[in-house]
Design an enzyme around this catalytic site. Structure first.
Site, short mmCIF file in Angstrom:
data_model
loop_
_atom_site.label_atom_id
_atom_site.label_comp_id
_atom_site.label_asym_id
_atom_site.label_seq_id
_atom_site.Cartn_x
_atom_site.Cartn_y
_atom_site.Cartn_z
N HIS A 65 14.74 33.56 12.54
CA HIS A 65 16.16 33.91 12.63
C HIS A 65 16.41 35.42 12.68
CE1 HIS A 65 17.39 29.80 12.18
NE2 HIS A 65 16.90 29.68 10.95
N GLY A 91 17.76 29.89 -7.94
CA GLY A 91 18.59 28.99 -7.15
C GLY A 91 18.45 29.12 -5.65
N ASP A 117 11.37 23.48 13.99
CA ASP A 117 12.19 23.65 12.79
C ASP A 117 13.51 22.91 13.02
OD1 ASP A 117 14.14 25.16 10.97
OD2 ASP A 117 12.28 26.19 10.45
#
Length: 542
Positions: free
Chosen positions: A146, A32, A181
């Protein structure tokens, strides 16, 4: 002095170095989870089947070691990433909270090795650019923008971009970082927020959207004031609107800052139809950013990033690899190992959706005016005092002994597996070990219809011509004189009583092409230049 993008023709084709490790597609964030490293394997397979690998140097990068990672990240954080595994999570409960590892950034099998591959490719590309051995370096496994000094964030653990920029700064006074992005490149901006040696420019969705940073007013601090440029965007921006902001802003940035090297993060979650994104860009709009920056003829590092509709990620990064190579590729996708992923149209390019563009011309113009005002505040083109150049982060020629103390029951990497493959040229049929008279037989691999090629090295591909001479002896009844066969081989006939011994000598020319040179690995060879393979098994399904 102003810098303008130039026109790149066939006569000035860029030398491109491409970094890929087969193992990167094996890592799995969990059921998931939207981040799927398998997309990088899909990209690579599409690049192979388009034949783009023939136009560039393909490398398997070394795996970054902890000493290289701690040039930005804290020692404790890197040690934590190195030691944590799914089976010992309970032992690191407090540290997992401290380092923000858990839900968005899960612990999965091989986490540290995944980070090594991602960071290793970007570092190797930076070293290659520093040594002026290439014009463009590509690492689609990188772009994890990040990650912070002591914290995982947004599916990112080790910030390969910061490590690569630090490497570029050893040779270049000023480095420009550009992020297309959909998410703000917060980790890279934060790392260089107070320096004028790196300018960060990010075009991203802003407002109740991860990571929540990247406001127009975030401009840097101290010596880095005005060296952080943020263009906040709203939902639904399309190709035309994006071009009207990207080109003018980047033209002004290049004129004002005059960088010596460029790093471009090509996150594909800004494409239309992305699982987590809300922009409406097509491959052409996204690719124009790469094409525009390539035109400045500066050392360029292209890295990946986000992208969660994996069939479109593979399309985009393949297309942008072709742009870097100045190659036109057909819209009809070639058959590949993941062909069924690209249905129902099986085309390279995608169409925009009918989502509304909430970025009005007035809004975009106001942001541009404010950014231009900020760029005018730059005092001058910053320089740096002359000093000895530090050692490279890694030796691109080194070989790491990963087979040391190897457990025979443990799965090995593709790198280790390749080292154990015996070269066919080391095998010989000349010894009659089994007593089956092999020494008297012409027992060799048939190689047919090989393309004639020059012995010059072209685009990093070395072509070697080998001549094979094979003799076979047959005893037949005596009949005639010397004859010549249809294929041009000569038969010398020698009388021997009532029988004749015919000795046949056949000369065969074989073309062998060396197409892949691995970083720190033996180069791989292939007998047929047209075969779309790099010596790696890319047939494994997701």
């Amino acid at each position: 002095m102003t810098t303008t993008p130039g026109t790149v023709g066939p006569h000035s084709r860029k030398k491109v170095s491409y970094y890929y490790d087969f193992d990167v597609g094996n890592y799995y964030y969990g059921q998931g989870h939207p981040m799927k490293p398998h997309r990088i394997r899909m990209t690579h397979n599409l690049i192979l089947n388009y034949g783009l690998y023939r136009k560039m140097e393909v490398y398997r990068p070394h795996k970054a070691i902890s000493d290289e990672m701690t040039r930005f990240h804290s020692d404790e954080y890197v040690k934590f990433i190195q030691n944590i595994r799914p089976d010992n999570i309970l032992d690191f409960n407090k540290q997992m909270q401290r380092f923000n590892v858990g839900e968005d950034c899960p612990v999965f099998e091989g986490l540290y090795e995944f980070c090594q591959i991602s960071a290793g490719g970007s570092l190797a590309g930076a070293v290659k650019l520093n040594r002026k051995l290439t014009d463009i370096a590509i690492n689609w496994a990188g772009g994890l923008h990040h990650a912070k000094k002591s914290e995982a964030s947004g599916f990112c653990y080790i910030n390969d971009i910061v490590l690569a920029i630090l490497e570029l700064l050893k040779y270049h006074q000023r480095v420009l970082y550009i992020d297309i992005d959909i998410h703000h490149g917060d980790g890279v901006e934060e790392a260089f927020y107070t320096t004028d040696r790196v300018m960060t420019v990010s075009f991203h969705k802003f407002g109740e959207y991860f990571p929540g940073t990247g406001d127009l007013r975030d401009i840097g601090a101290g010596r880095g004031k005005y060296y952080a440029v943020n263009f906040p965007l709203r939902d639904g921006i399309d190709d035309d609107s994006y071009e009207t902001i990207f080109k003018p802003v980047m033209t002004k940035v290049m004129e004002s800052y005059q960088p010596n090297a460029v790093v471009l993060q090509c996150g594909a979650d800004s494409l239309t139809g992305d699982r987590l994104g809300c922009f409406n860009l097509t491959l052409k709009g996204h690719g124009k950013c790469v094409e525009f920056m390539k035109g400045y003829n500066l050392p360029l590092l292209l890295v990946g990033g986000g992208g969660y509709t994996i069939r479109n990620v593979a399309r985009a990064w393949t297309y942008e690899t072709a742009i870097a190579l100045n190659q036109e590729i057909p819209n009809e996708l070639p058959y590949n190992d993941y062909f069924e992923y690209y249905g129902p149209d099986f085309k390279l390019h995608i169409s925009p959706s009918n989502m509304p563009n909430q970025n009005s011309s007035d809004y975009l113009d106001k942001i541009k005016v404010k950014l231009f005002d900020n760029l005018r505040m730059l005092p001058h083109v910053p320089g740096v005092q002359m000093q000895p150049i530090p050692d490279d982060a890694m030796d691109v020629d080194r070989v790491v002994d990963e087979d040391k103390d190897n457990d025979p029951d443990k799965r090995i990497s593709q790198v280790q597996s390749d080292r154990r493959v015996a070269d066919e040229r080391e095998l010989s049929d000349s010894e009659d070990d089994d007593g089956d008279n092999r020494r008297d037989q012409a027992n060799f691999k048939q190689i047919s219809n090989k393309r004639k090629a020059s012995s010059d090295a072209v685009n990093g591909t070395s072509v070697i011509q080998v001549t094979k001479v094979t003799e076979s002896t047959v005893i037949v009844p005596s009949t005639s004189e010397e004859t010549t066969t249809e294929n041009g081989s000569s038969n010398e006939i020698t009388p021997a009583g009532s029988e004749t011994i015919i000795t046949t000598t056949t000369t065969e020319e074989v073309i062998k092409t060396v197409t892949v040179a691995a970083e720190g690995e033996p180069s791989e060879t292939t007998a047929d230049e047209s075969a779309p393979t790099d010596g790696m098994d890319t047939s494994e399904a997701s």
